[in-house]
Design a protein around this motif. Structure first.
Motif, PDB file in Angstrom:
ATOM      1  N   TYR A 241       0.825  -1.216   0.000  1.00  0.00           N
ATOM      2  CA  TYR A 241       0.000   0.000   0.000  1.00  0.00           C
ATOM      3  C   TYR A 241       0.859   1.266   0.000  1.00  0.00           C
ATOM      4  CZ  TYR A 241      -3.532  -3.381   1.602  1.00  0.00           C
ATOM      5  OH  TYR A 241      -4.373  -4.459   1.731  1.00  0.00           O
ATOM      6  N   PRO A 242       1.718   1.466  -0.990  1.00  0.00           N
ATOM      7  CA  PRO A 242       2.609   2.633  -0.971  1.00  0.00           C
ATOM      8  C   PRO A 242       1.865   3.965  -1.037  1.00  0.00           C
ATOM      9  CG  PRO A 242       2.695   1.542  -3.105  1.00  0.00           C
ATOM     10  CD  PRO A 242       1.939   0.623  -2.190  1.00  0.00           C
ATOM     11  N   ASN A 243       0.752   4.036  -1.777  1.00  0.00           N
ATOM     12  CA  ASN A 243       0.009   5.298  -1.853  1.00  0.00           C
ATOM     13  C   ASN A 243      -0.634   5.637  -0.513  1.00  0.00           C
ATOM     14  OD1 ASN A 243       0.685   5.316  -4.540  1.00  0.00           O
ATOM     15  ND2 ASN A 243      -1.325   4.670  -5.276  1.00  0.00           N
ATOM     16  N   THR A 244      -1.044   4.606   0.211  1.00  0.00           N
ATOM     17  CA  THR A 244      -1.632   4.814   1.536  1.00  0.00           C
ATOM     18  C   THR A 244      -0.578   5.331   2.510  1.00  0.00           C
ATOM     19  OG1 THR A 244      -3.185   3.010   1.117  1.00  0.00           O
ATOM     20  CG2 THR A 244      -2.892   3.687   3.413  1.00  0.00           C
ATOM     21  N   VAL A 245       0.598   4.722   2.476  1.00  0.00           N
ATOM     22  CA  VAL A 245       1.701   5.177   3.331  1.00  0.00           C
ATOM     23  C   VAL A 245       2.064   6.613   2.979  1.00  0.00           C
ATOM     24  CG1 VAL A 245       4.136   4.804   3.910  1.00  0.00           C
ATOM     25  CG2 VAL A 245       2.573   2.850   3.728  1.00  0.00           C
ATOM     26  N   GLN A 246       2.067   6.926   1.689  1.00  0.00           N
ATOM     27  CA  GLN A 246       2.382   8.299   1.276  1.00  0.00           C
ATOM     28  C   GLN A 246       1.332   9.275   1.785  1.00  0.00           C
ATOM     29  OE1 GLN A 246       5.313   9.334  -0.763  1.00  0.00           O
ATOM     30  NE2 GLN A 246       4.585  11.069   0.466  1.00  0.00           N
ATOM     31  N   ALA A 247       0.067   8.875   1.742  1.00  0.00           N
ATOM     32  CA  ALA A 247      -1.002   9.752   2.217  1.00  0.00           C
ATOM     33  C   ALA A 247      -0.880  10.016   3.717  1.00  0.00           C
ATOM     34  CB  ALA A 247      -2.363   9.127   1.893  1.00  0.00           C
ATOM     35  N   VAL A 248      -0.565   8.977   4.489  1.00  0.00           N
ATOM     36  CA  VAL A 248      -0.353   9.155   5.933  1.00  0.00           C
ATOM     37  C   VAL A 248       0.809  10.122   6.168  1.00  0.00           C
ATOM     38  CG1 VAL A 248       0.344   8.023   8.078  1.00  0.00           C
ATOM     39  CG2 VAL A 248      -1.273   6.886   6.540  1.00  0.00           C
ATOM     40  N   THR A 249       1.881   9.914   5.426  1.00  0.00           N
ATOM     41  CA  THR A 249       3.064  10.766   5.570  1.00  0.00           C
ATOM     42  C   THR A 249       2.739  12.209   5.223  1.00  0.00           C
ATOM     43  OG1 THR A 249       4.467   8.885   4.972  1.00  0.00           O
ATOM     44  CG2 THR A 249       5.469  11.069   4.877  1.00  0.00           C
ATOM     45  N   ASN A 250       2.018  12.424   4.114  1.00  0.00           N
ATOM     46  CA  ASN A 250       1.648  13.787   3.714  1.00  0.00           C
ATOM     47  C   ASN A 250       0.874  14.496   4.821  1.00  0.00           C
ATOM     48  OD1 ASN A 250       2.788  13.178   1.233  1.00  0.00           O
ATOM     49  ND2 ASN A 250       0.847  12.952   0.156  1.00  0.00           N
ATOM     50  N   ALA A 251      -0.057  13.773   5.443  1.00  0.00           N
ATOM     51  CA  ALA A 251      -0.887  14.373   6.493  1.00  0.00           C
ATOM     52  C   ALA A 251      -0.047  14.717   7.722  1.00  0.00           C
ATOM     53  CB  ALA A 251      -2.010  13.410   6.869  1.00  0.00           C
ATOM     54  N   VAL A 252       0.841  13.822   8.116  1.00  0.00           N
ATOM     55  CA  VAL A 252       1.663  14.063   9.301  1.00  0.00           C
ATOM     56  C   VAL A 252       2.649  15.207   9.055  1.00  0.00           C
ATOM     57  CG1 VAL A 252       3.427  13.065  10.809  1.00  0.00           C
ATOM     58  CG2 VAL A 252       1.402  11.733  10.203  1.00  0.00           C
ATOM     59  N   ILE A 253       3.237  15.247   7.867  1.00  0.00           N
ATOM     60  CA  ILE A 253       4.169  16.338   7.547  1.00  0.00           C
ATOM     61  C   ILE A 253       3.432  17.675   7.555  1.00  0.00           C
ATOM     62  CG2 ILE A 253       5.577  17.344   5.707  1.00  0.00           C
ATOM     63  CD1 ILE A 253       6.961  15.101   7.210  1.00  0.00           C
ATOM     64  N   GLU A 254       2.205  17.686   7.062  1.00  0.00           N
ATOM     65  CA  GLU A 254       1.401  18.918   7.096  1.00  0.00           C
ATOM     66  C   GLU A 254       1.193  19.363   8.541  1.00  0.00           C
ATOM     67  OE1 GLU A 254      -0.132  21.951   4.878  1.00  0.00           O
ATOM     68  OE2 GLU A 254       0.672  20.093   4.036  1.00  0.00           O
ATOM     69  N   ALA A 255       0.945  18.404   9.428  1.00  0.00           N
ATOM     70  CA  ALA A 255       0.769  18.727  10.849  1.00  0.00           C
ATOM     71  C   ALA A 255       2.063  19.265  11.455  1.00  0.00           C
ATOM     72  CB  ALA A 255       0.310  17.479  11.604  1.00  0.00           C
ATOM     73  N   GLU A 256       3.187  18.654  11.117  1.00  0.00           N
ATOM     74  CA  GLU A 256       4.468  19.111  11.656  1.00  0.00           C
ATOM     75  C   GLU A 256       4.803  20.518  11.160  1.00  0.00           C
ATOM     76  OE1 GLU A 256       6.531  14.703  12.288  1.00  0.00           O
ATOM     77  OE2 GLU A 256       7.353  16.057  10.783  1.00  0.00           O
ATOM     78  N   ARG A 257       4.476  20.806   9.906  1.00  0.00           N
ATOM     79  CA  ARG A 257       4.706  22.157   9.382  1.00  0.00           C
ATOM     80  C   ARG A 257       3.868  23.177  10.140  1.00  0.00           C
ATOM     81  NH1 ARG A 257       4.058  20.314   3.096  1.00  0.00           N
ATOM     82  NH2 ARG A 257       6.208  19.623   2.714  1.00  0.00           N
ATOM     83  N   TRP A 258       2.618  22.836  10.401  1.00  0.00           N
ATOM     84  CA  TRP A 258       1.743  23.755  11.126  1.00  0.00           C
ATOM     85  C   TRP A 258       2.260  23.961  12.545  1.00  0.00           C
ATOM     86  CZ3 TRP A 258      -1.327  23.205  15.519  1.00  0.00           C
ATOM     87  CH2 TRP A 258      -2.195  24.292  15.773  1.00  0.00           C
ATOM     88  N   MET A 259       2.656  22.879  13.218  1.00  0.00           N
ATOM     89  CA  MET A 259       3.131  22.967  14.592  1.00  0.00           C
ATOM     90  C   MET A 259       4.412  23.788  14.699  1.00  0.00           C
ATOM     91  SD  MET A 259       2.377  19.050  15.860  1.00  0.00           S
ATOM     92  CE  MET A 259       2.894  19.322  17.553  1.00  0.00           C
ATOM     93  N   ALA A 260       5.234  23.759  13.667  1.00  0.00           N
ATOM     94  CA  ALA A 260       6.501  24.494  13.693  1.00  0.00           C
ATOM     95  C   ALA A 260       6.283  25.994  13.828  1.00  0.00           C
ATOM     96  CB  ALA A 260       7.312  24.191  12.435  1.00  0.00           C
ATOM     97  N   HIS A 261       5.129  26.471  13.402  1.00  0.00           N
ATOM     98  CA  HIS A 261       4.856  27.915  13.433  1.00  0.00           C
ATOM     99  C   HIS A 261       3.752  28.293  14.423  1.00  0.00           C
ATOM    100  CE1 HIS A 261       7.486  28.467   9.980  1.00  0.00           C
ATOM    101  NE2 HIS A 261       6.875  27.466   9.391  1.00  0.00           N
ATOM    102  N   ALA A 262       3.102  27.297  15.010  1.00  0.00           N
ATOM    103  CA  ALA A 262       2.002  27.579  15.936  1.00  0.00           C
ATOM    104  C   ALA A 262       2.540  27.883  17.332  1.00  0.00           C
ATOM    105  CB  ALA A 262       1.056  26.379  16.002  1.00  0.00           C
ATOM    106  N   THR A 263       1.805  28.662  18.087  1.00  0.00           N
ATOM    107  CA  THR A 263       2.152  28.921  19.484  1.00  0.00           C
ATOM    108  C   THR A 263       1.687  27.736  20.336  1.00  0.00           C
ATOM    109  OG1 THR A 263       0.037  29.970  20.006  1.00  0.00           O
ATOM    110  CG2 THR A 263       1.791  31.390  19.117  1.00  0.00           C
ATOM    111  N   PRO A 264       2.256  27.575  21.537  1.00  0.00           N
ATOM    112  CA  PRO A 264       1.763  26.511  22.423  1.00  0.00           C
ATOM    113  C   PRO A 264       0.263  26.610  22.673  1.00  0.00           C
ATOM    114  CG  PRO A 264       3.854  27.319  23.231  1.00  0.00           C
ATOM    115  CD  PRO A 264       3.453  28.233  22.091  1.00  0.00           C
TER     116      PRO A 264
END
Length: 341
Positions: A241-264
């Motif tokens: 399921y490589p496309n599924t793994v990629q989709a999970v990764t895309n979502a988590v990376i999006e979250a990490e990008r948001w957290m990098a700039h968000a306040t606590p």
């Protein structure tokens, strides 16, 4: 702000939404859109998957993710190996310990590049405990026996010549159960992460011996960078399921990008009540204590993988003796693809 200025901002926002939608539609559809994720806990090292869910990044990636939260990494791992979960949000170290047993697990996106652990004596016993050597004969709380918390405890004890059999390891969970055990005197010491550690320190129920809430503290204690939390699965699932793994990764990376700039405070507000473990003010303060541990790019490094292997080997000689290809325990391709988006 002028009328023109407001129109420009509205246009830019609309363009960003359209761009994100276009990128999502351009990505290959997940082969398995309905997923079961077994989480080792909801301590701060695991926040990126919580944010990916609460802010809708999984849905944007075409996924319907059912999350089951377990009282420790060992139980989350068991759920996947038993077939009731597809992927695990847990300790990267599990991929190494399972490789020593001939099982092929692969980490494909890192959640936290340091463990955020706080190890210390509880109120009931802090007068007797000043060093790791003083823990001999004591009761030590971990999320669950066999978890990464347990492995971390064994490593720290080994530095003082204390053997695993010299202490009693007690599974107390990684949230409310850990707090209750520390406060009630059921344990003499506890390995925890935030927000539990901040809550217990604030109430005078935990007295730290080791703090690994940032890269510097982690290197001082463990000898190098230690990627505690990751999302991993079996090699078979990743290949099928490589496309599924990629989709999970895309979502988590999006979250990490948001957290990098968000306040606590913004992060605290984005965490659903069932995952918060503390009120918003305490949660925000606790997150500020360890936010530098959250991965910003999801990548695993070879040096970090070797640090984890060294820590495991220090208390489990069988891992040191096993023929393990560390490069086979993680795969950065999906993160690299996500970062190109």
């Amino acid at each position: 702000m002028t009328v023109l200025g407001r129109r420009v901002l509205i246009a830019l926002a609309a363009f960003a939404v359209a761009s994100n939608a276009a990128a999502a539609s351009a990505a290959p559809a997940p082969e398995k859109p309905r997923l079961h994720l077994a989480a080792a806990g909801v301590g701060f090292p695991y926040l990126p998957f919580v944010i990916a869910d609460s802010r809708g990044y999984f849905k944007q990636a075409g996924l319907d993710v059912e999350i089951g939260v377990f009282s420790g990494g060992a139980k989350a791992l068991q759920a996947m190996m038993g077939g009731s979960a597809d992927i695990v949000a847990g300790a990267y170290s599990n991929t190494i310990t399972m490789a020593a047993k001939g099982q092929k697990l692969v980490s494909f996106v890192t959640l936290a590049s340091c463990p955020g652990w706080v190890f210390g004596a509880t109120r009931a016993s802090h007068g007797k405990i000043r060093t790791y050597a003083d823990l001999k004969g004591m009761r030590i709380g971990v999320s669950s026996p066999g978890s990464s918390f347990h492995m971390g405890v064994n490593y720290l004890l080994s530095k003082a010549g204390v053997k695993p059999g010299d202490v009693s390891i007690i599974g107390v969970g990684s949230s409310a159960g850990a707090i209750a055990a520390a406060r009630s005197g059921q344990i003499d010491a506890l390995m925890s992460n935030d927000p539990v550690a901040t809550v217990l320190q604030g109430s005078g129920d935990l007295f730290p011996l080791a703090v690994m809430r940032d890269p510097a503290g982690t290197r001082d204690t463990l000898g190098g960078d230690y990627p505690e939390a990751a999302i991993y699965t079996t090699r078979d699932f990743l290949v099928k399921y490589p496309n599924t793994v990629q989709a999970v990764t895309n979502a988590v990376i999006e979250a990490e990008r948001w957290m990098a700039h968000a306040t606590p405070e913004q992060v605290a507000a984005a965490v659903p009540k069932q995952y918060a473990l503390a009120d918003k003010d305490v949660f925000a303060r606790a997150y500020a204590n360890m936010q530098s541990c959250i991965s910003r790019d999801g990548l695993m490094t070879d040096a970090a993988a070797h640090t984890v292997h060294d820590v495991l080997t220090a208390f489990d000689p069988d891992i040191g003796k096993a023929s393990i290809d560390l490069k086979a325990t993680y795969d950065n391709r999906f993160v690299e693809n996500a970062n190109k988006r």
